[in-house]
Design a protein around this motif. Structure first.
Motif, PDB file in Angstrom:
ATOM      1  N   THR A  53      31.245 -91.418 -78.817  1.00 35.68           N
ATOM      2  CA  THR A  53      32.149 -90.597 -78.008  1.00 35.68           C
ATOM      3  C   THR A  53      32.206 -89.157 -78.527  1.00 35.68           C
ATOM      4  OG1 THR A  53      33.485 -92.556 -77.536  1.00 35.68           O
ATOM      5  CG2 THR A  53      34.489 -90.427 -77.072  1.00 35.68           C
ATOM      6  N   LEU A  54      32.103 -89.002 -79.842  1.00 38.06           N
ATOM      7  CA  LEU A  54      32.105 -87.665 -80.433  1.00 38.06           C
ATOM      8  C   LEU A  54      30.779 -86.936 -80.216  1.00 38.06           C
ATOM      9  CD1 LEU A  54      33.867 -88.413 -83.853  1.00 38.06           C
ATOM     10  CD2 LEU A  54      34.858 -87.223 -81.893  1.00 38.06           C
ATOM     11  N   GLY A  55      29.767 -87.670 -79.749  1.00 39.34           N
ATOM     12  CA  GLY A  55      28.453 -87.075 -79.551  1.00 39.34           C
ATOM     13  C   GLY A  55      27.551 -87.194 -80.764  1.00 39.34           C
ATOM     14  N   TRP A  68      39.458 -88.871 -78.931  1.00 38.67           N
ATOM     15  CA  TRP A  68      38.080 -88.597 -79.338  1.00 38.67           C
ATOM     16  C   TRP A  68      37.383 -87.559 -78.453  1.00 38.67           C
ATOM     17  CZ3 TRP A  68      36.371 -94.427 -80.097  1.00 38.67           C
ATOM     18  CH2 TRP A  68      37.109 -94.964 -81.157  1.00 38.67           C
ATOM     19  N   PRO A  69      37.495 -87.662 -77.124  1.00 34.85           N
ATOM     20  CA  PRO A  69      36.813 -86.649 -76.300  1.00 34.85           C
ATOM     21  C   PRO A  69      37.300 -85.227 -76.575  1.00 34.85           C
ATOM     22  CG  PRO A  69      37.404 -88.565 -74.963  1.00 34.85           C
ATOM     23  CD  PRO A  69      38.110 -88.720 -76.280  1.00 34.85           C
ATOM     24  N   ALA A  70      38.598 -85.069 -76.804  1.00 36.34           N
ATOM     25  CA  ALA A  70      39.133 -83.735 -77.093  1.00 36.34           C
ATOM     26  C   ALA A  70      38.623 -83.213 -78.429  1.00 36.34           C
ATOM     27  CB  ALA A  70      40.663 -83.768 -77.087  1.00 36.34           C
ATOM     28  N   ALA A  71      38.480 -84.112 -79.415  1.00 33.35           N
ATOM     29  CA  ALA A  71      37.949 -83.702 -80.715  1.00 33.35           C
ATOM     30  C   ALA A  71      36.521 -83.186 -80.566  1.00 33.35           C
ATOM     31  CB  ALA A  71      37.993 -84.878 -81.685  1.00 33.35           C
ATOM     32  N   ARG A  72      35.747 -83.829 -79.718  1.00 33.28           N
ATOM     33  CA  ARG A  72      34.379 -83.358 -79.458  1.00 33.28           C
ATOM     34  C   ARG A  72      34.401 -81.988 -78.785  1.00 33.28           C
ATOM     35  NH1 ARG A  72      29.682 -86.734 -76.153  1.00 33.28           N
ATOM     36  NH2 ARG A  72      28.162 -85.030 -76.004  1.00 33.28           N
ATOM     37  N   MET A  99      29.105 -75.580 -81.598  1.00 31.53           N
ATOM     38  CA  MET A  99      28.552 -76.535 -82.547  1.00 31.53           C
ATOM     39  C   MET A  99      28.608 -77.941 -81.951  1.00 31.53           C
ATOM     40  SD  MET A  99      30.340 -75.079 -86.074  1.00 31.53           S
ATOM     41  CE  MET A  99      31.990 -75.061 -85.315  1.00 31.53           C
ATOM     42  N   VAL A 100      28.066 -78.910 -82.695  1.00 32.54           N
ATOM     43  CA  VAL A 100      28.128 -80.313 -82.296  1.00 32.54           C
ATOM     44  C   VAL A 100      28.583 -81.143 -83.495  1.00 32.54           C
ATOM     45  CG1 VAL A 100      26.314 -80.083 -80.562  1.00 32.54           C
ATOM     46  CG2 VAL A 100      25.709 -80.732 -82.904  1.00 32.54           C
TER      47      VAL A 100
END
Length: 295
Positions: A100-102, A53-57, A65-66
């Motif tokens: 976690t993705l923000g 998940w952190p890497a995907a963010r 982008m977010v």
């Protein structure tokens, strides 16, 4: 002015089932659109492992982008308590994924409109299930948004709260600062309802919006409302199209939202006919946002 996001409507099978597209490929494809964010879906294959998940963010944020919204499809209307408990745990996990993705927003649904369910029984089950998820949402700083949805791609039955009256009753039952509405005007047509009437009934609860458009292949709107009750199955008279060329009145929609101070995310669910269509839809929605929320 509201911010603009895009959802990979045309690439769902590639990202969810086939694995023939990576999230990095989608991010790189979407970056030239000039949107502010990318809405994600909990079923993306690369998000199965929480360690990723952190890497995907980071993949999204490296392109400026977010990820504002996470689209999820819990099935809370099942009569079996053990099944519902499992769905609640899934949603709690997706809430943690969203955080976690923000993402500040995480979608919920009501569940399937099973034939054995009465309206009162279904609403009670759904309300109890959503309320069971709200403590986790509070803990994670995430807000749950329920959509006036049609049907998840993998469900047997349409949405329990598809029809306007049921949807509005459900929304009214849950009064919590971490709960609101994700409004989708196109889905109202599939329910046989007037999207502007629906918006007027829930506009004070709308926190996010899905933007798309539908066009009539044949007949009239009255024919559509008479076709299978306007609810069962994807109506053959309707098809996805470029935003601004279909049935939705975006001037009326944005006027209603502006009247209640809406200043959140509009996510484009379009591009089923290719990226050129998505580019044109982004251009149209961006222009309408600037028109209705002038600097």
């Amino acid at each position: 002015m509201p911010k603009l996001a895009a959802f990979p409507k045309a690439f769902m099978r590639a990202l969810v089932k086939d694995g023939t597209m990576t999230l990095r490929e989608w991010v790189d494809l979407a970056a030239p659109l000039g949107v502010d964010g990318l809405e994600y879906y909990s079923g993306f294959l690369e998000l199965v492992d929480p360690a990723r998940w952190p890497a995907a963010r980071r993949e999204v944020e490296r392109r400026g982008m977010v990820i504002p919204m996470l689209c999820c499809s819990p099935d809370f209307s099942h009569p079996d308590a053990a099944f519902r408990a499992a769905e609640i745990e899934k949603e709690k996990n997706w809430i943690r994924m969203a955080a976690t993705l923000g993402a500040g927003y995480c979608r919920v649904l009501s569940g399937q409109r099973r034939p054995e369910l009465t309206r009162a029984q279904g609403i009670d089950l759904v309300v109890q299930s959503i309320e069971a998820c709200l403590p986790e949402a509070e803990k994670c700083g995430v807000t749950l948004i329920i959509e006036n949805h049609y049907k998840d791609d993998f469900w047997l039955y349409p949405e329990f709260a598809q029809k306007m009256d049921v949807f509005c009753e459900l929304v009214d039952r849950i009064r919590h600062p971490r709960f609101g509405v994700n409004y989708d005007p196109s889905n109202a047509f599939l329910a046989g309802d007037d999207p502007i009437e629906l918006l007027r009934r829930v506009k004070h609860r709308v926190l996010t919006m899905h933007a798309s458009d539908r066009t009539l292949i044949s007949g009239t709107l009255e024919d559509l409302r008479n076709e299978e009750g306007g609810a069962e199955g994807y109506a053959k008279r309707l098809k996805h199209g470029t935003i601004g060329r279909g049935l939705n009145n975006y001037d009326a929609i944005f006027s209603e939202l502006r009247s209640v101070g809406f200043d959140s995310w509009v996510s484009i669910e379009d591009g089923v006919d290719g990226m050129d269509q998505l580019v044109e839809s982004v251009r149209f929605v961006r222009a309408k946002l600037k028109q209705h929320w002038p600097a």
